[in-house]
Design a protein around this motif. Structure first.
Motif, PDB file in Angstrom:
ATOM      1  N   THR A  61       0.852  -1.186   0.000  1.00  0.00           N
ATOM      2  CA  THR A  61       0.000   0.000   0.000  1.00  0.00           C
ATOM      3  C   THR A  61       0.885   1.231   0.000  1.00  0.00           C
ATOM      4  O   THR A  61       1.776   1.372   0.841  1.00  0.00           O
ATOM      5  CB  THR A  61      -0.937   0.009   1.222  1.00  0.00           C
ATOM      6  N   LEU A  62       0.641   2.110  -0.962  1.00  0.00           N
ATOM      7  CA  LEU A  62       1.492   3.264  -1.197  1.00  0.00           C
ATOM      8  C   LEU A  62       0.706   4.555  -1.016  1.00  0.00           C
ATOM      9  O   LEU A  62      -0.464   4.630  -1.384  1.00  0.00           O
ATOM     10  CB  LEU A  62       2.034   3.221  -2.633  1.00  0.00           C
ATOM     11  N   GLY A  63       1.363   5.592  -0.510  1.00  0.00           N
ATOM     12  CA  GLY A  63       0.808   6.943  -0.485  1.00  0.00           C
ATOM     13  C   GLY A  63       1.316   7.669  -1.720  1.00  0.00           C
ATOM     14  O   GLY A  63       2.517   7.684  -1.979  1.00  0.00           O
ATOM     15  N   VAL A  64       0.407   8.279  -2.498  1.00  0.00           N
ATOM     16  CA  VAL A  64       0.782   8.824  -3.807  1.00  0.00           C
ATOM     17  C   VAL A  64       0.398  10.299  -3.935  1.00  0.00           C
ATOM     18  O   VAL A  64      -0.734  10.689  -3.631  1.00  0.00           O
ATOM     19  CB  VAL A  64       0.123   8.011  -4.940  1.00  0.00           C
ATOM     20  N   VAL A  65       1.360  11.093  -4.422  1.00  0.00           N
ATOM     21  CA  VAL A  65       1.156  12.508  -4.720  1.00  0.00           C
ATOM     22  C   VAL A  65       1.535  12.729  -6.186  1.00  0.00           C
ATOM     23  O   VAL A  65       2.622  12.354  -6.617  1.00  0.00           O
ATOM     24  CB  VAL A  65       2.042  13.404  -3.816  1.00  0.00           C
ATOM     25  N   ARG A  66       0.623  13.313  -6.946  1.00  0.00           N
ATOM     26  CA  ARG A  66       0.868  13.618  -8.369  1.00  0.00           C
ATOM     27  C   ARG A  66       1.425  15.039  -8.475  1.00  0.00           C
ATOM     28  O   ARG A  66       1.054  15.918  -7.701  1.00  0.00           O
ATOM     29  CB  ARG A  66      -0.446  13.514  -9.143  1.00  0.00           C
ATOM     30  N   TYR A  67       2.305  15.260  -9.473  1.00  0.00           N
ATOM     31  CA  TYR A  67       2.809  16.616  -9.669  1.00  0.00           C
ATOM     32  C   TYR A  67       2.824  16.992 -11.147  1.00  0.00           C
ATOM     33  O   TYR A  67       2.869  16.145 -12.026  1.00  0.00           O
ATOM     34  CB  TYR A  67       4.213  16.791  -9.060  1.00  0.00           C
ATOM     35  N   HIS A  68       2.777  18.299 -11.383  1.00  0.00           N
ATOM     36  CA  HIS A  68       2.920  18.860 -12.728  1.00  0.00           C
ATOM     37  C   HIS A  68       3.812  20.092 -12.595  1.00  0.00           C
ATOM     38  O   HIS A  68       3.489  21.019 -11.853  1.00  0.00           O
ATOM     39  CB  HIS A  68       1.562  19.246 -13.306  1.00  0.00           C
ATOM     40  N   GLN A  69       4.919  20.081 -13.310  1.00  0.00           N
ATOM     41  CA  GLN A  69       5.905  21.159 -13.251  1.00  0.00           C
ATOM     42  C   GLN A  69       5.960  21.881 -14.592  1.00  0.00           C
ATOM     43  O   GLN A  69       6.057  21.241 -15.645  1.00  0.00           O
ATOM     44  CB  GLN A  69       7.277  20.573 -12.915  1.00  0.00           C
ATOM     45  N   LYS A  70       5.918  23.222 -14.543  1.00  0.00           N
ATOM     46  CA  LYS A  70       6.061  24.055 -15.733  1.00  0.00           C
ATOM     47  C   LYS A  70       7.199  25.034 -15.482  1.00  0.00           C
ATOM     48  O   LYS A  70       7.219  25.706 -14.447  1.00  0.00           O
ATOM     49  CB  LYS A  70       4.767  24.826 -16.021  1.00  0.00           C
ATOM     50  N   VAL A  71       8.131  25.121 -16.460  1.00  0.00           N
ATOM     51  CA  VAL A  71       9.330  25.937 -16.289  1.00  0.00           C
ATOM     52  C   VAL A  71       9.411  26.954 -17.432  1.00  0.00           C
ATOM     53  O   VAL A  71       9.213  26.605 -18.598  1.00  0.00           O
ATOM     54  CB  VAL A  71      10.595  25.050 -16.262  1.00  0.00           C
ATOM     55  N   TYR A  72       9.730  28.222 -17.075  1.00  0.00           N
ATOM     56  CA  TYR A  72       9.748  29.330 -18.033  1.00  0.00           C
ATOM     57  C   TYR A  72      11.101  30.046 -18.000  1.00  0.00           C
ATOM     58  O   TYR A  72      11.613  30.353 -16.914  1.00  0.00           O
ATOM     59  CB  TYR A  72       8.651  30.345 -17.680  1.00  0.00           C
ATOM     60  N   VAL A  88       5.894   8.814  -4.619  1.00  0.00           N
ATOM     61  CA  VAL A  88       5.225   7.649  -4.037  1.00  0.00           C
ATOM     62  C   VAL A  88       5.971   7.231  -2.761  1.00  0.00           C
ATOM     63  O   VAL A  88       7.211   7.154  -2.759  1.00  0.00           O
ATOM     64  CB  VAL A  88       5.210   6.477  -5.052  1.00  0.00           C
ATOM     65  N   TRP A  89       5.221   6.946  -1.709  1.00  0.00           N
ATOM     66  CA  TRP A  89       5.799   6.520  -0.429  1.00  0.00           C
ATOM     67  C   TRP A  89       5.352   5.102  -0.119  1.00  0.00           C
ATOM     68  O   TRP A  89       4.165   4.791  -0.139  1.00  0.00           O
ATOM     69  CB  TRP A  89       5.350   7.467   0.683  1.00  0.00           C
ATOM     70  N   ASP A  90       6.325   4.221   0.147  1.00  0.00           N
ATOM     71  CA  ASP A  90       6.068   2.857   0.595  1.00  0.00           C
ATOM     72  C   ASP A  90       6.472   2.786   2.063  1.00  0.00           C
ATOM     73  O   ASP A  90       7.653   2.632   2.381  1.00  0.00           O
ATOM     74  CB  ASP A  90       6.876   1.853  -0.224  1.00  0.00           C
ATOM     75  N   PRO A  91       5.502   2.925   2.995  1.00  0.00           N
ATOM     76  CA  PRO A  91       5.851   2.964   4.413  1.00  0.00           C
ATOM     77  C   PRO A  91       6.434   1.652   4.930  1.00  0.00           C
ATOM     78  O   PRO A  91       7.287   1.672   5.819  1.00  0.00           O
ATOM     79  CB  PRO A  91       4.528   3.305   5.108  1.00  0.00           C
ATOM     80  N   ALA A  92       6.014   0.528   4.384  1.00  0.00           N
ATOM     81  CA  ALA A  92       6.524  -0.761   4.857  1.00  0.00           C
ATOM     82  C   ALA A  92       8.008  -0.927   4.546  1.00  0.00           C
ATOM     83  O   ALA A  92       8.767  -1.477   5.348  1.00  0.00           O
ATOM     84  CB  ALA A  92       5.721  -1.911   4.247  1.00  0.00           C
ATOM     85  N   ALA A  93       8.433  -0.448   3.395  1.00  0.00           N
ATOM     86  CA  ALA A  93       9.838  -0.583   2.992  1.00  0.00           C
ATOM     87  C   ALA A  93      10.672   0.651   3.338  1.00  0.00           C
ATOM     88  O   ALA A  93      11.899   0.605   3.252  1.00  0.00           O
ATOM     89  CB  ALA A  93       9.920  -0.843   1.487  1.00  0.00           C
ATOM     90  N   GLY A  94      10.009   1.760   3.698  1.00  0.00           N
ATOM     91  CA  GLY A  94      10.742   2.997   3.961  1.00  0.00           C
ATOM     92  C   GLY A  94      11.385   3.538   2.693  1.00  0.00           C
ATOM     93  O   GLY A  94      12.504   4.040   2.714  1.00  0.00           O
ATOM     94  N   THR A  95      10.635   3.446   1.579  1.00  0.00           N
ATOM     95  CA  THR A  95      11.167   3.841   0.278  1.00  0.00           C
ATOM     96  C   THR A  95      10.335   4.957  -0.336  1.00  0.00           C
ATOM     97  O   THR A  95       9.105   4.905  -0.333  1.00  0.00           O
ATOM     98  CB  THR A  95      11.162   2.631  -0.685  1.00  0.00           C
TER      99      THR A  95
END
Length: 192
Positions: A61-72, A88-95
Motif C-alpha cells: 500500500t502506497l501513499g501517492v502525490v501527483r505533480y505537474h511542473q512548468k518551467v519558463y 510515491v511513499w512505501d511505508p513498509a519498505a521505507g522507500t
C-alpha cells in the motif's frame, strides 16, 4: 511535527508536498552542440496533488502525490520544460519513489530509502536516484537513446515549511560526450 497521515493514508515524508509552489530563482545548465554549456535562469510552478493510496498485488500500500511542473525562461518568459509524474511513499519498505515523464519521449523511475526519524518539525530532505539498466530505470525513444541518451538521474529535495529547494542532475550522453545537465531552484508554497 509534520502530520504524515492525511485522510487515513500514510504519506510519510511526502505529506509536506501538497499545494502550489512557485519559484523565481531557478538555474538550468544544459549542453550545447559546440561543446559549451547554456545557462538559463528560470521561473517555475509545481502543483502537487494528493492522489491517495494505491495497493499493488494486494500486498503493498502506497501513499501517492501527483505533480505537474512548468518551467519558463526568465529571458523571454517562454515555457521550455513541462514535466508530469508522481512521488510515491512505501511505508513498509521505507522507500520514496519518483516518476518523471517529459514530452521528449523520456520517462524514468527513481527511488531511495527514507528514515522517518530524520524528519525535523517542518523539515524534510528526500533524495532519489535512477540509472539506466538498474532497478530504478530509464525508458526513452530510439531517437533519444541514439541522440540524447539519459543514463541516470538524481534529485535532492528539501522542504522546510513553505520553502522548497531542489537540486537535480540528469546524466546525458549527448553530442558525442557525457554531460551532467543540472537544475537548481528555490520555491515557496503559494497555496495549500
Amino acid at each position: 511535527m509534520i502530520e504524515t497521515i492525511i485522510d487515513g493514508v500514510d504519506f510519510g515524508p511526502l505529506a509536506v508536498l501538497p499545494g502550489t509552489w512557485k519559484g523565481e530563482k531557478g538555474m538550468d545548465i544544459a549542453p550545447e552542440e559546440d561543446g559549451s554549456k547554456e545557462e538559463n535562469p528560470f521561473s517555475e510552478e509545481i502543483l502537487f496533488e494528493i492522489v491517495g493510496d494505491v495497493t499493488n498485488a494486494g500486498k503493498q500500500t502506497l501513499g501517492v502525490v501527483r505533480y505537474h511542473q512548468k518551467v519558463y525562461r526568465k529571458t523571454d518568459g517562454a515555457q521550455f520544460h513541462d514535466q508530469l509524474g508522481y512521488w510515491v511513499w512505501d511505508p513498509a519498505a521505507g522507500t520514496v519513489m519518483f516518476t518523471l515523464t517529459i514530452p521528449r519521449a523520456v520517462s524514468l523511475v527513481a527511488g531511495g530509502d527514507f528514515d522517518m526519524g530524520s524528519m525535523d518539525d517542518d523539515a524534510v530532505s528526500i533524495a532519489v536516484a535512477s540509472e539506466d539498466g538498474g532497478d530504478w530505470g530509464v525508458a526513452q525513444s530510439p531517437f533519444m537513446r541514439e541522440n540524447a541518451k539519459t543514463t541516470g538521474f538524481q534529485i535532492n529535495l528539501e522542504v522546510d515549511g513553505d520553502k522548497m529547494v531542489y537540486s537535480q542532475t540528469t546524466f546525458l550522453d549527448i553530442y558525442g560526450r557525457k554531460f551532467d545537465h543540472t537544475d537548481n531552484s528555490t520555491l515557496v508554497r503559494v497555496s495549500p
